[in-house]
Design a protein around this motif. Structure first.
Motif, PDB file in Angstrom:
ATOM      1  N   LEU A  76       0.831  -1.199   0.000  1.00 54.59           N
ATOM      2  CA  LEU A  76       0.000   0.000   0.000  1.00 54.59           C
ATOM      3  C   LEU A  76       0.865   1.248   0.000  1.00 54.59           C
ATOM      4  CD1 LEU A  76      -2.538  -0.975   2.824  1.00 54.59           C
ATOM      5  CD2 LEU A  76      -2.710  -1.503   0.381  1.00 54.59           C
ATOM      6  N   LEU A  77       0.428   2.252  -0.751  1.00 54.65           N
ATOM      7  CA  LEU A  77       1.041   3.576  -0.726  1.00 54.65           C
ATOM      8  C   LEU A  77       0.001   4.566  -0.219  1.00 54.65           C
ATOM      9  CD1 LEU A  77       2.868   3.484  -4.169  1.00 54.65           C
ATOM     10  CD2 LEU A  77       3.978   3.511  -1.938  1.00 54.65           C
ATOM     11  N   ILE A  78       0.377   5.387   0.740  1.00 50.49           N
ATOM     12  CA  ILE A  78      -0.558   6.337   1.340  1.00 50.49           C
ATOM     13  C   ILE A  78      -0.139   7.744   0.959  1.00 50.49           C
ATOM     14  CG2 ILE A  78      -1.521   7.253   3.482  1.00 50.49           C
ATOM     15  CD1 ILE A  78      -0.094   3.744   3.423  1.00 50.49           C
ATOM     16  N   TYR A  79      -1.038   8.458   0.281  1.00 52.24           N
ATOM     17  CA  TYR A  79      -0.766   9.810  -0.211  1.00 52.24           C
ATOM     18  C   TYR A  79      -1.695  10.835   0.454  1.00 52.24           C
ATOM     19  CZ  TYR A  79       1.702   7.605  -4.139  1.00 52.24           C
ATOM     20  OH  TYR A  79       2.568   6.881  -4.906  1.00 52.24           O
ATOM     21  N   GLU A  80      -1.315  12.096   0.298  1.00 53.85           N
ATOM     22  CA  GLU A  80      -2.255  13.145   0.655  1.00 53.85           C
ATOM     23  C   GLU A  80      -3.479  13.012  -0.241  1.00 53.85           C
ATOM     24  OE1 GLU A  80      -1.380  17.182  -0.578  1.00 53.85           O
ATOM     25  OE2 GLU A  80       0.135  16.477  -1.995  1.00 53.85           O
ATOM     26  N   PHE A  81      -4.626  13.359   0.275  1.00 55.38           N
ATOM     27  CA  PHE A  81      -5.865  13.294  -0.505  1.00 55.38           C
ATOM     28  C   PHE A  81      -6.008  14.582  -1.305  1.00 55.38           C
ATOM     29  CE2 PHE A  81     -10.478  14.172  -0.859  1.00 55.38           C
ATOM     30  CZ  PHE A  81     -10.818  13.098  -1.676  1.00 55.38           C
ATOM     31  N   VAL A  82      -6.160  14.440  -2.613  1.00 52.33           N
ATOM     32  CA  VAL A  82      -6.329  15.589  -3.509  1.00 52.33           C
ATOM     33  C   VAL A  82      -7.775  15.556  -3.999  1.00 52.33           C
ATOM     34  CG1 VAL A  82      -5.443  16.780  -5.533  1.00 52.33           C
ATOM     35  CG2 VAL A  82      -3.900  15.375  -4.159  1.00 52.33           C
ATOM     36  N   PRO A  83      -8.602  16.512  -3.575  1.00 57.23           N
ATOM     37  CA  PRO A  83     -10.065  16.357  -3.682  1.00 57.23           C
ATOM     38  C   PRO A  83     -10.671  16.499  -5.069  1.00 57.23           C
ATOM     39  CG  PRO A  83      -9.522  18.491  -2.729  1.00 57.23           C
ATOM     40  CD  PRO A  83      -8.239  17.725  -2.828  1.00 57.23           C
ATOM     41  N   ASN A  84     -10.029  17.204  -5.985  1.00 60.81           N
ATOM     42  CA  ASN A  84     -10.715  17.524  -7.241  1.00 60.81           C
ATOM     43  C   ASN A  84     -10.368  16.618  -8.412  1.00 60.81           C
ATOM     44  OD1 ASN A  84     -12.574  19.559  -6.644  1.00 60.81           O
ATOM     45  ND2 ASN A  84     -10.973  21.103  -6.566  1.00 60.81           N
ATOM     46  N   ARG A  85     -10.032  15.377  -8.084  1.00 57.75           N
ATOM     47  CA  ARG A  85      -9.815  14.348  -9.100  1.00 57.75           C
ATOM     48  C   ARG A  85      -8.678  14.732 -10.044  1.00 57.75           C
ATOM     49  NH1 ARG A  85     -15.653  11.660 -10.335  1.00 57.75           N
ATOM     50  NH2 ARG A  85     -14.208  10.121 -11.253  1.00 57.75           N
ATOM     51  N   SER A  86      -8.722  14.217 -11.265  1.00 49.66           N
ATOM     52  CA  SER A  86      -7.612  14.438 -12.196  1.00 49.66           C
ATOM     53  C   SER A  86      -8.011  15.376 -13.328  1.00 49.66           C
ATOM     54  CB  SER A  86      -7.118  13.105 -12.770  1.00 49.66           C
ATOM     55  OG  SER A  86      -8.176  12.397 -13.383  1.00 49.66           O
ATOM     56  N   LEU A  87      -7.012  15.885 -14.011  1.00 46.12           N
ATOM     57  CA  LEU A  87      -7.226  16.888 -15.054  1.00 46.12           C
ATOM     58  C   LEU A  87      -8.115  16.370 -16.170  1.00 46.12           C
ATOM     59  CD1 LEU A  87      -6.506  19.641 -16.337  1.00 46.12           C
ATOM     60  CD2 LEU A  87      -4.401  18.587 -17.203  1.00 46.12           C
ATOM     61  N   ASP A  88      -7.945  15.099 -16.562  1.00 48.88           N
ATOM     62  CA  ASP A  88      -8.733  14.569 -17.673  1.00 48.88           C
ATOM     63  C   ASP A  88     -10.228  14.525 -17.358  1.00 48.88           C
ATOM     64  OD1 ASP A  88      -8.218  12.576 -15.754  1.00 48.88           O
ATOM     65  OD2 ASP A  88      -8.653  10.981 -17.197  1.00 48.88           O
ATOM     66  N   TYR A  89     -10.557  14.455 -16.076  1.00 45.50           N
ATOM     67  CA  TYR A  89     -11.964  14.421 -15.657  1.00 45.50           C
ATOM     68  C   TYR A  89     -12.696  15.692 -16.085  1.00 45.50           C
ATOM     69  CZ  TYR A  89     -15.960  14.325 -12.395  1.00 45.50           C
ATOM     70  OH  TYR A  89     -17.212  14.342 -11.831  1.00 45.50           O
TER      71      TYR A  89
END
Length: 516
Positions: free
Chosen positions: A268-281
């Motif tokens: 498992l890799l644990i990252y900061e949560f980035v709320p606005n999804r990805s650019l392609d979305y």
């Protein structure tokens, strides 16, 4: 400590002899770590030189704070006359220094009330644009107190459209590998509870190496957890690669790794949560793209550029991402871009310029021709991918599924055709019709420069960042971009293949780590 810093700059006065400057820098490099032990950022001002180091990028950024003043205890009785004379000298010197080339420097002497003679010297670093140098000198001059012999010294006045405040000095922490990041390790039970036992309701997405889940720790902190596929032959390698790389990277335009978990078959890799999804979305959705203004898109483009510059030049290690694409650009609450997914990244020696591999990994459409065909990769491979990203952000269409009316075209060939025929407006997303055309045209030109067929014709990110900020003119004229994939169907899948065999689409990939 100096060796641990990521960026160092120094500056000497034009009127100082080189030997005196070298002696000054030698002394400064010894004294500064003693006076600022265990600090990530420090500045030292001396009579003959200035030296600064930082763990963040200080290139391409204009900063007038913090500053330093030195003056003697004398004063003048005719302060108004003194100010008028000083201002007259300053006004005549500012434009001379700002328009300088190798040295942005000017010096004057004049008679002044109560002084007999007044000596004035101003200087900017040579990479400063004429306007920004002038603005910087104006800001410094405005803070000079009305005393005799005053001297004002801001940090090196590099370029920036909106300079960020300098971070407070903090202790250095170095991560040299998985064995030294035990403090980052989470218990599996903690992550299982945070993700509600990896429930479907917590799924954020699925990639080539596994599923990403949203989670919340017991202290309320939101996290994103990448759970690597158990049946992936490259799982352990990808895991070690990404931990090794990302734990060492700290930049506002990179996703921050918080920790990891190793337990049984679980990786498992644990990252900061980035709320606005990805650019392609956003940019590829005909409805959502209407809410992404040009101002936001331009901000995203420049943020990605700064993140890439950090990876290529300013981080402790030179890192080639190798899979830069819209789905790997995450957006935070303020729509700031963060480059993510370093599973395919390669570490370079600091003086290494390119590498070779027999196994090609990445996403077709974003891959530079020399990498896709020959296995050759370098920082210019990432520059190519960045150029594709620019054109996608401007057009709102994918490199792999670009449509011109009822026709399906290859985005790069379409962009080049319209650039050559001076019909570039055809390329721009119709929702941006009321946006500043000058900025968009500049971005199209930079995008085409980045996707040149020969890697040597592409600019480095050290040039791209000032180009985007309008601080590097004229921008070179692009030639026809890479055309090795100009066909009606281009695979958009994550691929791996051996350059000695036929290409196969595959949802897995290979990470490769250059030995150091």
């Amino acid at each position: 400590m100096v060796q641990s810093s990521k960026v160092t700059t120094s500056k000497r006065r034009k009127d100082i002899k080189q030997d005196d400057c070298l002696d000054c820098l030698k002394n400064a490099s010894r004294v500064l770590p003693q006076n600022c032990p265990n600090r990530k950022e420090a500045i030292g001002w001396y009579d003959y030189c200035m030296i600064r180091f930082s763990d963040r990028s200080i290139f391409g950024i204009m900063e007038v704070n913090p500053s330093m003043f030195m003056w003697n205890t004398g004063s003048v009785s005719d302060q108004d006359g003194y100010k008028r004379q000083l201002q007259t000298l300053f006004e005549s010197m500012r434009s001379e220094a700002a328009s300088g080339d190798i040295f942005k420097f000017a010096a004057r002497t004049s008679l002044a009330p109560d002084l007999g003679r007044l000596y004035v010297l101003v200087q900017c670093t040579p990479d400063l644009s004429q306007k920004n140098c002038s603005d910087c000198l104006t800001a410094v001059y405005g803070n000079i107190p009305p005393v005799v012999g005053s001297k004002a010294s801001p940090p090196p006045p590099f370029l920036a459209s909106s300079p960020p405040p300098p971070p407070p000095p903090v202790p250095i922490t170095a991560v040299e590998g998985i064995e030294s990041v035990d403090s980052l390790q989470f218990d599996f039970s903690t992550i299982r509870a945070a993700t509600n036992n990896f429930s479907d309701a917590n799924k954020l997405g699925k990639g080539g190496f596994g599923i990403v889940y949203m989670g919340k720790l017991s202290n309320g902190q939101q996290i994103a957890v990448k759970r690597l596929s158990r049946n992936s032959q490259q799982g352990d390698s990808e895991f070690k690669n990404e931990v090794l790389l990302v734990a060492k990277l700290q930049h506002r335009n990179l996703v921050r790794l918080l920790g990891f978990c190793l337990e049984g078959n679980e990786r498992l890799l644990i990252y900061e949560f980035v709320p606005n999804r990805s650019l392609d979305y956003y940019i590829f959705d005909p409805m959502k793209c209407e809410n992404i203004s040009w101002e936001m898109r331009f901000k995203i483009i420049r943020g990605i550029a700064r993140g890439l510059l950090y990876l290529h030049e300013d981080s402790r290690l030179r890192i080639i991402h190798r899979d830069l694409k819209a789905s790997n650009i995450l957006l935070d609450a303020e729509m700031n871009p963060k480059i993510s997914d370093f599973g395919m990244a390669r570490i370079f020696e600091l003086d290494q310029t390119e590498g070779n591999t027999n196994r090609i990994v990445g996403t077709y459409g974003y891959m530079a021709p020399e990498y896709a065909m020959l296995g050759q990769f370098s920082t210019k491979s990432d520059v190519f991918s960045f150029g594709v990203l620019i054109l996608e952000v401007l057009s709102g269409q994918k490199i792999t599924h670009f449509h011109d009316g009822e026709n399906t075209e290859y985005l790069l060939s379409y962009a080049w055709k319209n650039w050559r025929e001076e019909t570039t407006l055809n390329l721009i997303d119709p929702t941006l019709s009321d946006s500043p055309i000058t900025e968009m045209m500049r971005c199209i030109k930079i995008g085409l420069l980045c996707v040149q067929e020969n890697a040597s014709d592409r600019p480095s990110m050290t040039s791209v960042v000032p180009m985007l900020n309008g601080n590097l003119d004229p921008i070179p004229t692009p030639k026809q971009p890479a055309s090795f994939m100009q066909s009606n169907v281009v695979s958009s899948k994550l691929v791996q293949h051996d350059i000695s065999s036929s290409v196969t689409n595959n949802e897995a990939s290979i990470s490769e780590l250059c030995p150091r």
